[in-house]
Scaffold this motif. Structure first.
Motif, mmCIF file in Angstrom:
data_model
loop_
_atom_site.group_PDB
_atom_site.id
_atom_site.type_symbol
_atom_site.label_atom_id
_atom_site.label_comp_id
_atom_site.label_asym_id
_atom_site.label_seq_id
_atom_site.Cartn_x
_atom_site.Cartn_y
_atom_site.Cartn_z
ATOM 1 N N ALA A 159 0.831 -1.208 0.000
ATOM 2 C CA ALA A 159 0.000 0.000 0.000
ATOM 3 C C ALA A 159 0.866 1.259 0.000
ATOM 4 O O ALA A 159 0.435 2.317 -0.466
ATOM 5 C CB ALA A 159 -0.927 -0.010 1.209
ATOM 6 N N LYS A 160 2.091 1.144 0.494
ATOM 7 C CA LYS A 160 3.000 2.286 0.559
ATOM 8 C C LYS A 160 3.778 2.498 -0.751
ATOM 9 O O LYS A 160 4.438 3.518 -0.917
ATOM 10 C CB LYS A 160 3.997 2.093 1.707
ATOM 11 C CG LYS A 160 3.332 2.038 3.062
ATOM 12 C CD LYS A 160 4.343 1.667 4.124
ATOM 13 C CE LYS A 160 3.648 1.392 5.443
ATOM 14 N NZ LYS A 160 4.580 0.852 6.434
ATOM 15 N N ASN A 162 4.242 3.523 -4.415
ATOM 16 C CA ASN A 162 3.534 4.483 -5.275
ATOM 17 C C ASN A 162 3.928 4.328 -6.741
ATOM 18 O O ASN A 162 5.091 4.206 -7.074
ATOM 19 C CB ASN A 162 3.848 5.916 -4.835
ATOM 20 C CG ASN A 162 3.249 6.234 -3.490
ATOM 21 O OD1 ASN A 162 2.082 5.942 -3.252
ATOM 22 N ND2 ASN A 162 4.029 6.833 -2.598
ATOM 23 N N TYR A 163 2.887 4.334 -7.571
ATOM 24 C CA TYR A 163 3.029 4.395 -9.014
ATOM 25 C C TYR A 163 2.018 5.414 -9.511
ATOM 26 O O TYR A 163 0.981 5.636 -8.878
ATOM 27 C CB TYR A 163 2.756 3.037 -9.665
ATOM 28 C CG TYR A 163 3.805 1.990 -9.375
ATOM 29 C CD1 TYR A 163 4.964 1.921 -10.138
ATOM 30 C CD2 TYR A 163 3.630 1.088 -8.336
ATOM 31 C CE1 TYR A 163 5.929 0.968 -9.868
ATOM 32 C CE2 TYR A 163 4.589 0.129 -8.065
ATOM 33 C CZ TYR A 163 5.735 0.079 -8.831
ATOM 34 O OH TYR A 163 6.699 -0.867 -8.569
ATOM 35 N N LYS A 164 2.300 5.993 -10.613
ATOM 36 C CA LYS A 164 1.438 7.035 -11.149
ATOM 37 C C LYS A 164 -0.017 6.572 -11.339
ATOM 38 O O LYS A 164 -0.955 7.301 -11.043
ATOM 39 C CB LYS A 164 2.027 7.542 -12.472
ATOM 40 C CG LYS A 164 1.313 8.705 -13.067
ATOM 41 C CD LYS A 164 2.036 9.166 -14.323
ATOM 42 C CE LYS A 164 1.296 10.313 -14.987
ATOM 43 N NZ LYS A 164 1.955 10.757 -16.205
ATOM 44 N N PHE A 165 -0.192 5.363 -11.804
ATOM 45 C CA PHE A 165 -1.548 4.881 -12.082
ATOM 46 C C PHE A 165 -2.018 3.788 -11.123
ATOM 47 O O PHE A 165 -3.028 3.150 -11.356
ATOM 48 C CB PHE A 165 -1.649 4.377 -13.537
ATOM 49 C CG PHE A 165 -1.600 5.497 -14.522
ATOM 50 C CD1 PHE A 165 -2.763 6.196 -14.851
ATOM 51 C CD2 PHE A 165 -0.415 5.882 -15.118
ATOM 52 C CE1 PHE A 165 -2.720 7.246 -15.752
ATOM 53 C CE2 PHE A 165 -0.373 6.928 -16.017
ATOM 54 C CZ PHE A 165 -1.528 7.615 -16.342
ATOM 55 N N LYS A 166 -1.317 3.584 -10.018
ATOM 56 C CA LYS A 166 -1.729 2.593 -9.001
ATOM 57 C C LYS A 166 -2.893 3.184 -8.213
ATOM 58 O O LYS A 166 -2.824 4.322 -7.761
ATOM 59 C CB LYS A 166 -0.557 2.247 -8.072
ATOM 60 C CG LYS A 166 -0.887 1.201 -7.054
ATOM 61 C CD LYS A 166 0.373 0.800 -6.282
ATOM 62 C CE LYS A 166 0.049 -0.192 -5.211
ATOM 63 N NZ LYS A 166 -0.075 0.392 -3.905
ATOM 64 N N THR A 167 -3.962 2.422 -8.070
ATOM 65 C CA THR A 167 -5.169 2.948 -7.438
ATOM 66 C C THR A 167 -5.346 2.545 -5.983
ATOM 67 O O THR A 167 -6.288 2.985 -5.344
ATOM 68 C CB THR A 167 -6.416 2.496 -8.233
ATOM 69 O OG1 THR A 167 -6.484 1.075 -8.204
ATOM 70 C CG2 THR A 167 -6.372 3.021 -9.654
ATOM 71 N N ASN A 168 -4.513 1.698 -5.452
ATOM 72 C CA ASN A 168 -4.688 1.322 -4.036
ATOM 73 C C ASN A 168 -3.454 1.589 -3.216
ATOM 74 O O ASN A 168 -2.383 1.750 -3.652
ATOM 75 C CB ASN A 168 -5.089 -0.148 -3.897
ATOM 76 C CG ASN A 168 -4.021 -1.115 -4.331
ATOM 77 O OD1 ASN A 168 -3.134 -0.767 -5.132
ATOM 78 N ND2 ASN A 168 -4.077 -2.328 -3.844
#
Length: 168
Positions: A159-160, A162-168
């Motif tokens: 959950a920590k 980060n990607y530009k298009f990751k939604t969760n």
């Protein structure tokens, strides 16, 4: 201390694979023995081992073999104890051993785990022993609980990320 589980391998060259089972049994404080026996090179000793296993107090046998992989089946034919077969990848990526162990005749079953999966063989042996041993059952329940906790933690860690298009 009398062994409850016997780990048998066709050759000591299988030890790097089978030590995963040994380490897990050790972690669970389950007495075990390890021996090298060959269905083809030491058939008399294999027959003797199988016929005496139950009388010696063993409860489960984990038998590893590669190629023709006759060892688990020959042991199963000579004992009433449950035998767990571990196919070892040596030729044909272990598929030959897998098929040899899985394809047993009626009334001579060998529980079979995946190729080189001695860890799973140890888990299966522990599950069998837990049926009649509350101490082992409690340790197994705690172990399985920890498996779930690892996934919960992994999801928290993901959950920590980060990607530009990751939604969760």
């Amino acid at each position: 201390m009398k062994p409850l589980v016997s780990i048998i391998m066709g050759s000591t060259s299988d030890l790097p694979i089978m030590e995963k089972a040994a380490k897990l049994l050790d972690e669970f404080e389950i007495p075990f023995e390890m021996n090298a026996l060959s269905a083809h090179r030491t058939p008399v000793q294999v027959e003797e081992f199988a016929s005496q296993a139950a009388g010696r107090g063993l409860k489960v046998i984990i038998a590893a073999a590669g190629m023709a992989a006759a060892l688990p089946g020959v042991i199963a034919a000579g004992t009433t104890l449950p035998v767990i077969g571990v196919p070892i990848a040596s030729t044909l990526d272990g598929v030959d051993a897998l098929l040899s162990i899985v394809q047993m005749p009626p009334a001579i079953p060998v529980a079979t785990v995946g190729i080189n999966a001695s860890y799973n063989a140890a888990i299966l042996a522990i599950e069998m022993l837990a049926l009649n041993d509350d101490r082992i059952a409690a340790k197994l329940a705690a172990f399985k609980g920890e498996l779930a906790n690892k996934i919960v933690k992994a999801n928290a860690d993901l959950a920590k990320v980060n990607y530009k298009f990751k939604t969760n």
